[in-house]
Enzyme design. Structure first.
Site, PDB file in Angstrom:
ATOM      1  N   TYR A  34       0.830  -1.197   0.000  1.00  0.00           N
ATOM      2  CA  TYR A  34       0.000   0.000   0.000  1.00  0.00           C
ATOM      3  C   TYR A  34       0.870   1.254   0.000  1.00  0.00           C
ATOM      4  O   TYR A  34       0.711   2.157  -0.821  1.00  0.00           O
ATOM      5  CB  TYR A  34      -0.913  -0.024   1.230  1.00  0.00           C
ATOM      6  CG  TYR A  34      -1.856   1.151   1.323  1.00  0.00           C
ATOM      7  CD1 TYR A  34      -3.145   1.071   0.790  1.00  0.00           C
ATOM      8  CD2 TYR A  34      -1.475   2.343   1.946  1.00  0.00           C
ATOM      9  CE1 TYR A  34      -4.012   2.146   0.877  1.00  0.00           C
ATOM     10  CE2 TYR A  34      -2.327   3.418   2.028  1.00  0.00           C
ATOM     11  CZ  TYR A  34      -3.611   3.321   1.499  1.00  0.00           C
ATOM     12  OH  TYR A  34      -4.468   4.381   1.577  1.00  0.00           O
ATOM     13  N   SER A  79     -35.626  14.053  12.500  1.00  0.00           N
ATOM     14  CA  SER A  79     -35.324  13.277  13.714  1.00  0.00           C
ATOM     15  C   SER A  79     -36.158  12.020  13.662  1.00  0.00           C
ATOM     16  O   SER A  79     -36.958  11.834  12.751  1.00  0.00           O
ATOM     17  CB  SER A  79     -35.724  14.053  14.957  1.00  0.00           C
ATOM     18  OG  SER A  79     -35.183  15.323  14.925  1.00  0.00           O
ATOM     19  N   LYS A 111     -28.756   1.413  15.728  1.00  0.00           N
ATOM     20  CA  LYS A 111     -28.597   2.858  15.744  1.00  0.00           C
ATOM     21  C   LYS A 111     -27.200   3.145  16.292  1.00  0.00           C
ATOM     22  O   LYS A 111     -26.913   2.891  17.457  1.00  0.00           O
ATOM     23  CB  LYS A 111     -29.666   3.462  16.658  1.00  0.00           C
ATOM     24  CG  LYS A 111     -29.793   4.933  16.591  1.00  0.00           C
ATOM     25  CD  LYS A 111     -31.065   5.358  17.340  1.00  0.00           C
ATOM     26  CE  LYS A 111     -31.189   6.862  17.367  1.00  0.00           C
ATOM     27  NZ  LYS A 111     -30.153   7.480  18.205  1.00  0.00           N
ATOM     28  N   CYS A 420     -18.834  17.860  59.132  1.00  0.00           N
ATOM     29  CA  CYS A 420     -17.718  17.964  60.064  1.00  0.00           C
ATOM     30  C   CYS A 420     -18.050  19.044  61.093  1.00  0.00           C
ATOM     31  O   CYS A 420     -18.494  20.130  60.739  1.00  0.00           O
ATOM     32  CB  CYS A 420     -16.447  18.340  59.311  1.00  0.00           C
ATOM     33  SG  CYS A 420     -15.058  18.612  60.413  1.00  0.00           S
TER      34      CYS A 420
HETATM   35 ZN   LIG Z   1     -13.156  18.007  59.288  1.00  0.00          ZN
END
Ligand SMILES: [Zn+2]
Length: 662
Positions: A34, A79, A111, A420
């Site tokens: 090729y 669509s 699809k 926390c």
């Molecule tokens: Zn902490």
């Protein structure tokens, strides 16, 4: 052999080899053969440029364009309506067959999850390729499409037609591309479709040429009389194949809807073995005359529908649950998974939302869990796959301590999740400094989250007051910061020292005190000193400040740590004092609502002006509103003012009003 003959021979051989390799997946020449033919062709064409034609395989090289030009489609691209289950499919089929009183033959096609394009051929030569766009107008990406070897530059017959196809990237190439990107520290693509789209929409088509893209064609609009003889969709697709186009080998003709449902069920599982992504099945009425007869709705053909496969789900082992403390102090659990391929990408982490969700689903470490990915969203754990082992695994216990600082976690009223409790938690502190520097607070535009977290990690700052102690050379110790930008950061921090009181109060992040409340406070109390000495009664007497907010403010200004911080700020020169006396009391008793963008001043400045003349501002329009000051792009507040009959002022009206009264 003369030159032209040799050129044609080389072109045909190379095109045939491309066709066999990319369309039939059947190598015809070795790479060596090729390349030899290809370089010979290139050489001759360079010597005899007048023989170089657009359909030559040497023209598959890229070039750079400024932008893609819009191109109006000759034939509109519609669509498809979607079906999600066999009932939908049966209903659609019933509707279609009703008018003909017989069962209609159908064609099922996978699809392909790629990019739709329309290709134009004139006398068998590829002329133009346009993206779908909105179906009426797309973008001309001919040059990029030419680099894709599955797009034939010259067909086997000199025909005129338009074909529609889907450009896609094979899953294997996608994995390889992302792997390389990771190694080079570049951005990875979320899925093969994004990778295909990103590669195709390169203005420099040499980039497109390097990406492994392919194409399946699925619609033909023949323009030659002799090709209009094809009576079925299936035959027209076979004709495309004959002309040299790549068509999906899994196309199938079926007798009725039952055949369609079988096809959909079959491919719902088999699709994962394919090297390209498919998200559904397209079903078309096979007879072209009936297609024409059925026609179109405003957006979709009545003779076709798309069956969508359910979102891809796979099961994998939950290895661990990792905890992250977010910037607000909330701790979120993240599933650590045995890596698994899902919707074309390897997944090793998934969202678990929160601890309530883990409990609800009874997720235990060691379980096999089902994970799902919808579109490009982060994968999530859907449920535990039932197993005998599940009961022998340890029930998951939410953490008691913050993973960042180790402090006890608490729940917040009215909030899901654990937080926390340490007000000095690293993640919380960073969040606080970010808020201080943010646009609505002190507006230090050169200081963002990543700079803050670097400074924090290097222990150069522990609160926002520390920002003001840093010198330009300090910033140069950070990654990638040069002298010039260090100076800019320094200046931007120092400049913020002069921000008015309302901004400083916002930046402090006092619980329940956002921008609005900070504005009110700054209007009533002229300085930090005044707020420190304010009694709870004085605070709650202020209009717009309720008991809870008043308590929160009072507590803030009586906390030892906070007072220390405020003192520090003051020593650094951050202690704004609102002008004690108003300019006038001409707007006394008047309440203004500001909306839209003003031309000559910011809304903050307008508010300050109103206050300095004894007026008040409010955030919402009511019958107590005296005026609405409306700038450009004013929204719903303006509508409401009009409905209530409140006087609306332009910026000029407002300025005149002040001047006139002065
Ligand atoms: Zn902490």
């Amino acid at each position: 052999m003369d030159v032209l003959e040799r050129i044609n021979y080389l072109k045909d051989e190379i095109n045939k080899s491309n066709y066999e390799y990319y369309v039939n997946e059947n190598p015809y020449l070795t790479d060596f053969e090729y390349d030899k033919l290809f370089s010979e062709l290139k050489e001759i064409e360079e010597k005899y440029p007048m023989f170089r034609t657009p359909d030559s395989p040497t023209q598959r090289v890229g070039s750079v364009s400024e932008k893609f030009l819009p191109y109006k489609h000759k034939y509109r691209l519609y669509s498809l309506d979607n079906s999600y289950n066999s009932e939908d499919l049966e209903k659609w089929y019933e509707r279609v067959c009703k008018e003909y009183n017989k069962e209609l033959d159908l064609v099922c096609e996978l699809k392909i999850d790629g990019l739709a394009i329309a290709l134009t051929y004139e006398n068998g030569i590829f002329k133009r390729g346009v993206t779908r766009g909105d179906g009426v107008t797309g973008e001309d990406i001919t040059q990029n499409l030419k680099t894709i070897k599955a797009v034939p530059l010259k067909l086997f017959e000199p025909v005129n037609l338009e074909v529609r196809g889907e450009i896609y990237m094979p899953k294997s190439s996608f994995e390889k591309l992302n792997q390389e990107a990771l190694e080079n520290g570049e951005k990875v693509f979320a899925n093969p479709r994004n990778a295909a789209s990103g590669s195709l929409r390169q203005l420099d088509s040499t980039v497109t040429a390097k990406r492994d893209l392919s194409m399946f064609t699925y619609t033909a609009i023949f323009e030659d009389e002799k090709d209009k003889k094809y009576k079925t969709h299936y035959d027209s697709i076979m004709r495309l194949k004959e002309l040299g186009f790549k068509v999906n080998p899994n196309i199938r003709q079926v007798k009725n809807i039952k055949g369609v449902i079988d096809y959909c069920n079959e491919w719902d599982t088999k699709r994962f073995d394919l090297d390209y992504a498919t998200d559904g099945v397209v079903i078309k009425v096979n007879d072209i005359a009936i297609q024409k007869d059925l026609g179109y709705t405003a957006r979709a053909p009545k003779w076709a529908t798309a069956f969508k496969f359910p979102p891809e789900q796979v099961s994998t082992k939950l290895l661990d649950i990792e905890l992250n403390t977010g910037k607000t102090g909330v701790v979120t659990p993240v599933a650590v998974l045995e890596p698994v391929l899902l919707a074309g990408s390897t997944v090793s982490r998934a969202s678990l939302h929160n601890f309530d969700e883990i409990k609800r689903l009874d997720i235990r470490i060691g379980d096999n869990v089902l994970i799902m990915k919808a579109a490009e969203i982060i994968p999530k754990v859907v449920k535990v796959v039932e197993s005998d082992e599940h009961s022998s695994l340890k029930e998951y216990v939410p953490p008691l301590n913050c993973p960042a600082c180790g402090a006890v976690l608490t729940e917040k009223e009215g909030q899901v999740g654990l937080y926390c409790s340490n007000p000095n938690c690293e993640s919380l502190m960073c969040a606080k400094i970010e808020y201080w520097a943010s646009k609505e607070a002190m507006d230090i535009d050169k200081v963002g989250p990543s700079l803050i977290s670097q400074l924090y990690d290097k222990k150069m700052i522990s609160n926002f007051a520390d920002l003001y102690k840093l010198l330009p050379q300090d910033f140069m110790m950070l990654d990638l910061i040069q002298e010039k930008s260090a100076m800019n950061i320094y200046t931007s921090i120092q400049e913020s020292k002069t921000r008015p009181l309302n901004r400083l109060l916002t930046g402090l992040g006092i619980r329940h005190v956002g921008k609005e409340t900070a504005d009110i406070l700054a209007g009533e109390f002229s300085s930090i000193e005044a707020l420190k000495t304010a009694t709870l009664e004085q605070l709650s007497a202020v209009e717009g400040i309720g008991e809870i907010i008043a308590q929160s403010i009072y507590d803030y200004f009586h906390d030892e740590n906070n007072l220390k911080l405020l003192c520090e700020l003051s020593e650094l020169g951050i202690n704004p004092v609102e002008k004690a006396s108003a300019k006038s009391d001409k707007l006394a008793g008047k309440t203004f609502v500001l909306t839209g963008t003003l031309e000559n001043m910011t809304r903050d400045e307008a508010s300050a002006l109103i206050k300095s003349h004894g007026g008040k501002t409010s955030s919402s329009v009511s019958k107590n509103t005296s005026y609405v000051l409306a700038g450009a792009n004013a929204g719903s507040k303006l509508d409401k003012a009009q409905n209530l009959g409140v006087i609306i002022l332009t910026e000029n009206d407002f300025l005149e009003m002040i001047e006139e009264k002065e």
